[in-house]
Design a protein around this motif. Structure first.
Motif, mmCIF file in Angstrom:
data_model
loop_
_atom_site.group_PDB
_atom_site.id
_atom_site.type_symbol
_atom_site.label_atom_id
_atom_site.label_comp_id
_atom_site.label_asym_id
_atom_site.label_seq_id
_atom_site.Cartn_x
_atom_site.Cartn_y
_atom_site.Cartn_z
ATOM 1 N N VAL A 80 4.678 6.725 -2.030
ATOM 2 C CA VAL A 80 5.414 5.534 -2.236
ATOM 3 C C VAL A 80 6.501 5.402 -1.955
ATOM 4 C CG1 VAL A 80 5.625 5.989 -4.579
ATOM 5 C CG2 VAL A 80 5.546 3.629 -4.014
ATOM 6 N N SER A 81 7.152 4.635 -1.319
ATOM 7 C CA SER A 81 8.646 4.428 -0.790
ATOM 8 C C SER A 81 9.293 3.162 -1.521
ATOM 9 C CB SER A 81 8.806 4.499 0.650
ATOM 10 O OG SER A 81 8.091 5.802 1.204
ATOM 11 N N PHE A 82 10.699 3.414 -1.235
ATOM 12 C CA PHE A 82 11.498 1.884 -1.691
ATOM 13 C C PHE A 82 12.939 2.327 -0.882
ATOM 14 C CE2 PHE A 82 14.858 -0.151 -3.859
ATOM 15 C CZ PHE A 82 14.234 -1.522 -3.812
ATOM 16 N N LYS A 83 12.881 1.472 -0.082
ATOM 17 C CA LYS A 83 14.234 1.750 0.795
ATOM 18 C C LYS A 83 14.258 3.236 1.478
ATOM 19 C CE LYS A 83 17.149 -1.969 -1.113
ATOM 20 N NZ LYS A 83 18.370 -2.287 -1.620
ATOM 21 N N ASP A 84 15.370 4.107 0.769
ATOM 22 C CA ASP A 84 15.509 5.420 1.374
ATOM 23 C C ASP A 84 15.065 6.390 0.459
ATOM 24 O OD1 ASP A 84 17.288 4.353 3.195
ATOM 25 O OD2 ASP A 84 18.718 4.105 1.850
ATOM 26 N N ILE A 85 14.139 5.992 -0.695
ATOM 27 C CA ILE A 85 13.431 6.817 -1.482
ATOM 28 C C ILE A 85 12.121 6.936 -1.211
ATOM 29 C CG2 ILE A 85 13.108 5.564 -3.380
ATOM 30 C CD1 ILE A 85 14.957 8.900 -3.877
ATOM 31 N N THR A 86 11.524 8.620 -1.338
ATOM 32 C CA THR A 86 10.218 8.297 -1.054
ATOM 33 C C THR A 86 9.445 9.438 -2.297
ATOM 34 O OG1 THR A 86 9.989 7.992 1.219
ATOM 35 C CG2 THR A 86 8.505 9.135 0.448
ATOM 36 N N ALA A 87 8.596 9.180 -2.829
ATOM 37 C CA ALA A 87 7.629 9.840 -3.808
ATOM 38 C C ALA A 87 6.620 10.471 -3.394
ATOM 39 C CB ALA A 87 7.786 9.278 -5.107
ATOM 40 N N LEU A 88 6.058 11.702 -3.617
ATOM 41 C CA LEU A 88 4.801 12.164 -3.540
ATOM 42 C C LEU A 88 4.319 12.583 -4.946
ATOM 43 C CD1 LEU A 88 5.068 14.583 -0.279
ATOM 44 C CD2 LEU A 88 4.246 12.146 -0.390
ATOM 45 N N PHE A 89 3.159 12.318 -5.186
ATOM 46 C CA PHE A 89 2.499 12.474 -6.507
ATOM 47 C C PHE A 89 1.158 12.530 -6.524
ATOM 48 C CE2 PHE A 89 2.520 8.146 -6.561
ATOM 49 C CZ PHE A 89 1.484 7.374 -7.221
ATOM 50 N N LYS A 90 0.563 13.206 -7.772
ATOM 51 C CA LYS A 90 -0.872 13.067 -7.927
ATOM 52 C C LYS A 90 -1.273 12.035 -9.042
ATOM 53 C CE LYS A 90 -2.484 17.464 -6.039
ATOM 54 N NZ LYS A 90 -3.162 18.990 -6.485
ATOM 55 N N GLY A 91 -2.261 11.232 -8.749
ATOM 56 C CA GLY A 91 -2.342 10.246 -9.879
ATOM 57 C C GLY A 91 -2.671 8.779 -9.221
ATOM 58 N N ASP A 92 -2.886 7.717 -9.818
ATOM 59 C CA ASP A 92 -3.340 6.594 -8.872
ATOM 60 C C ASP A 92 -2.113 5.658 -9.107
ATOM 61 O OD1 ASP A 92 -2.878 6.321 -11.896
ATOM 62 O OD2 ASP A 92 -4.612 5.066 -12.184
ATOM 63 N N LYS A 93 -0.881 5.899 -9.721
ATOM 64 C CA LYS A 93 0.072 4.834 -9.651
ATOM 65 C C LYS A 93 1.384 5.261 -10.156
ATOM 66 C CE LYS A 93 -0.736 2.547 -13.880
ATOM 67 N NZ LYS A 93 -1.103 1.267 -14.757
ATOM 68 N N LEU A 94 2.492 4.891 -9.743
ATOM 69 C CA LEU A 94 4.006 4.813 -10.006
ATOM 70 C C LEU A 94 4.273 3.308 -10.627
ATOM 71 C CD1 LEU A 94 5.950 7.459 -8.114
ATOM 72 C CD2 LEU A 94 5.225 7.672 -10.270
ATOM 73 N N ASP A 95 4.751 3.425 -11.529
ATOM 74 C CA ASP A 95 5.134 2.062 -12.191
ATOM 75 C C ASP A 95 6.368 1.885 -12.924
ATOM 76 O OD1 ASP A 95 4.062 2.873 -14.291
ATOM 77 O OD2 ASP A 95 2.140 1.577 -14.291
ATOM 78 N N ALA A 96 6.618 0.988 -13.659
ATOM 79 C CA ALA A 96 7.850 0.615 -14.723
ATOM 80 C C ALA A 96 7.638 1.463 -15.628
ATOM 81 C CB ALA A 96 7.952 -0.916 -15.090
ATOM 82 N N LEU A 97 6.792 2.086 -16.322
ATOM 83 C CA LEU A 97 6.338 3.103 -17.215
ATOM 84 C C LEU A 97 7.184 4.273 -16.948
ATOM 85 C CD1 LEU A 97 5.720 4.113 -20.116
ATOM 86 C CD2 LEU A 97 3.309 4.478 -19.056
#
Length: 276
Positions: A54-71
């Motif tokens: 998942v990306s936002f502007k210049d940051i990119t994340a790699l992870f195992k799971g179904d989602k990244l969110d506000a939590l």
């Protein structure tokens, strides 16, 4: 046309004051502020071996799971707050806090649920990798970095959670490369499962005030379109118009509901409202 939200904190802290009744402080820079906007509702793709990107502007994340969110963003902010409070944190990259402390700060009541959620988040953070392609080495608060783990070690034992930053990330969070920002405690208390939009909006408002400190016109005014761009919990105007076209139900009303949720922290006025 979307125009402006004006806001004035009831008790706006000096940026050099470590805490008061309503505020803590958080270490932040451009990379960490973009991390707070990562959400798998936007700019996401599945990768082999069960990984997500998942990306936002210049940051990119790699992870195992179904989602990244506000939590996830809320917990990462909490870790950064605790890190900023750690004595000699530039040389001690580990953050620890007890479950009771976490529950108190977040106004949580159910210990079983809080423990389960925290353990799940710790597992996710253990394998979270980030890269930041923005900025340049001439700006000490905007260093880019290649894909890497954020934490070298995480865990939960005997009612205590711990997170150890990697040396590279710890260096980027040092006082040489990160600045303090007032952080309203309501951001920790908001239930991000039920009120993610309020969380994203409030964090964006606080960041705007920090970025434009000393310029009251810019610090206390934001275009609604700018706020919405920093709110991945809501669909975009284009997405709504391409589906059922219910802009009022899907964007405008949730936006106003979120602003109302923040009324205890900010005296806000919304002027000349529209979406596109």
């Amino acid at each position: 046309m979307a125009n402006q939200v004006t806001n004035t904190p009831h008790s706006a802290p000096s940026p050099v004051k470590l805490s008061n009744k309503s505020y803590d402080v958080i270490l932040q820079n451009n990379a960490t502020n973009q991390i707070a906007q990562l959400n798998t509702k936007r700019h996401t793709k599945k990768l082999p071996l069960g990984q997500m990107q998942v990306s936002f502007k210049d940051i990119t994340a790699l992870f195992k799971g179904d989602k990244l969110d506000a939590l996830d963003a809320q917990l990462f902010d909490y870790i950064l707050i605790k890190y900023s409070q750690t004595s000699n944190h530039d040389n001690f990259p580990t953050v620890t806090f007890k479950l009771k402390e976490y529950m108190h700060d977040r106004k949580l009541r159910d210990a079983k649920s809080a423990r389960k959620t925290l353990r799940k988040e710790i597992t996710k953070f253990a394998e979270l990798k980030l890269s930041y392609s923005g900025g340049n080495y001439k700006n000490k608060y905007d260093y880019p970095f290649v894909i890497q783990n954020i934490f070298s070690k995480t865990g939960y034992a005997n009612g205590t959670a711990f997170f150890t930053f990697t040396p590279e990330i710890s260096a980027l969070l040092s006082t040489d490369h990160a600045m303090l920002m007032p952080y309203h405690r309501l951001l920790l208390e908001i239930n991000t499962n039920r009120e993610p939009t309020a969380w994203y909006l409030f964090r964006k408002i606080l960041l705007n005030k920090r970025t434009n400190f000393g310029n009251s016109t810019r610090a206390d005014r934001m275009k609604i379109s700018t706020l919405l761009k920093g709110c991945p919990s809501l669909p975009t105007y284009e997405e709504v118009m391409a589906s059922n076209r219910h802009v009022d139900d899907r964007i405008i009303q949730p936006f106003f509901k979120a602003i109302e949720r923040l009324s205890d922290a900010f005296e806000g006025q919304v002027q000349n409202v529209g979406v596109n």
